[in-house]
Design an enzyme around this catalytic site. Structure first.
Site, PDB file in Angstrom:
ATOM      1  N   ARG A   1       0.953  -1.076   0.115  1.00 52.30           N
ATOM      2  CA  ARG A   1      -0.067  -0.064   0.066  1.00 52.30           C
ATOM      3  C   ARG A   1       0.743   1.209   0.187  1.00 52.30           C
ATOM      4  NH1 ARG A   1      -5.193   1.689   1.784  1.00 52.30           N
ATOM      5  NH2 ARG A   1      -5.272   3.910   2.877  1.00 52.30           N
TER       6      ARG A   1
ATOM      7  N   ASP B   1     -20.602   6.572  -0.326  1.00 49.30           N
ATOM      8  CA  ASP B   1     -20.919   5.521   0.502  1.00 49.30           C
ATOM      9  C   ASP B   1     -21.979   6.081   1.116  1.00 49.30           C
ATOM     10  OD1 ASP B   1     -17.777   4.550   1.302  1.00 49.30           O
ATOM     11  OD2 ASP B   1     -18.049   6.178   0.195  1.00 49.30           O
TER      12      ASP B   1
ATOM     13  N   HIS C   1     -12.890   6.878   3.418  1.00 50.15           N
ATOM     14  CA  HIS C   1     -13.556   6.039   2.241  1.00 50.15           C
ATOM     15  C   HIS C   1     -12.873   4.896   2.191  1.00 50.15           C
ATOM     16  CE1 HIS C   1     -15.301   5.312  -1.658  1.00 50.15           C
ATOM     17  NE2 HIS C   1     -14.281   5.482  -2.049  1.00 50.15           N
TER      18      HIS C   1
END
Length: 353
Positions: A125, A185, A212
């Site tokens: 990541r 969302d 998010h």
């Protein structure tokens, strides 16, 4: 061979072509009036599935007088532009321009960034984040230079961290750098509740806040329909609405994007409508409340010195973020929000901006 997209490219001199069709008014001149409105320009950086869904939705909603598209792939970019231009007879009169050079965005009122590096299988990541920072270093500073008064709306993922990156690289006031955050969302959350209650989703007030992503927080304590609190009613009528069930619903909201990606390969239409919804509030100064990624230090126990961006309900208008709602959260909701903020801030610190 390059195909022509206008008569001038086919060798016809545009000149004053319209004079053959229109006679001047009686006084022989068209005098601009003092109340003539200023034209609105929106730029979309990244002409992939998400970028084009956003551009198409903004176009059909007649939110801009000019839309500029930017992408690194010239053939795809020209094809997408032509495809929209060919629908001119069915759409509002909007000028469409495109280029691989970000200078085409000059004078934008709103610049929307959807470009981002895709994760390579096995890539960490952090490495993906660093590649996105490198990409944003090429995009954001020239974008800010060409449109120093623009609002900057970040859609690229991970949106909260990249909104922080865009803020740092642009030098813009924090009120003019916004992430699309959990606006979508929250729409997914409202949809699930509306389907269960058999009402219109627009009549459901419900927010997802925080990151998010996986650590987003469903704010059950403020969910209402027609001014009536929903959670108490659901728990009284359904004994199964316990903490485990509520977490299952939150998880379903988070996973819904993955379901769409698994079925069609990507998401596009919902995010297109979500971002156009934000664009309308910003460009038309609607002062509507949206859960978007904003600088959150000082809210709900998040340390003031932490320059972390995450989604909170914010009032949006022509000046950008006009204010953030200081929601009343339960202690558990606030704890989850702080945990989400801590994770995001740790990632931001690793970037060294």
């Amino acid at each position: 061979m390059k195909k022509a997209s206008s008569l001038s490219e086919l060798g016809f001199d545009a000149g004053n072509a319209s004079s053959a069709f229109f006679r001047p008014v009686a006084d022989g001149a068209c005098t601009p009036t003092s109340h003539r409105r200023r034209l609105t320009k929106v730029s979309v950086i990244g002409a992939g599935n998400v970028g084009m869904a956003i551009a198409q939705t903004i176009l059909t909603r007649d939110l801009a007088d000019e839309i500029a598209l930017v992408d690194a792939l010239p053939d795809k970019l020209r094809g997408e532009t032509l495809d929209l231009q060919h629908a001119a007879a069915f759409l509002p009169r909007t000028r469409l321009v495109s280029d691989t050079d970000i200078a085409v965005t000059r004078g934008s009122d709103l610049a929307i960034v959807t470009a981002g590096a895709r994760q390579i299988p096995g890539e960490t990541r952090l490495n993906l984040l660093q590649r996105n920072v490198a990409l944003f270093r090429k995009i954001v500073p020239p974008l800010a230079e060409h449109s120093p008064d623009a609002l900057l709306l970040i859609v690229s993922n991970p949106v909260d961290i990249l909104t922080y990156v865009a803020w740092k690289l642009s030098g813009f006031p924090v009120s003019r750098v916004i992430g699309s955050g959990t606006n979508l969302d929250s729409s997914r959350f409202r949809f699930l509740l509306a389907e269960h209650l058999d009402v219109n989703a627009q009549d459901v007030q419900a927010y997802m806040v925080g990151e998010h992503g996986d650590s987003s927080v469903a704010i059950w304590s403020t969910v209402s329909v027609g001014g009536m609190p929903v959670l108490k009613s659901l728990q009284e009528s359904h004994s199964s609405f316990d903490e485990e069930a509520l977490e299952g619903i939150r998880r379903a909201v988070v996973d819904s994007a993955y379901e769409v990606i698994g079925l069609k390969g990507y998401t596009s239409w919902a995010i297109g409508y979500s971002v156009a919804n934000l664009a309308a509030s910003l460009l038309r100064d609607q002062r509507r409340i949206h859960p978007v990624s904003v600088l959150a230090g000082g809210f709900h126990g998040i340390p003031e010195e932490h320059e972390v961006f995450l989604s909170l309900p914010a009032r949006l208008g022509r000046g950008g973020v006009l204010g953030v709602v200081d929601m009343e959260l339960t202690e558990e909701e606030a704890r989850r929000l702080r945990r989400s903020a801590k994770t995001l801030w740790e990632n931001c610190r690793l970037l060294g901006l």
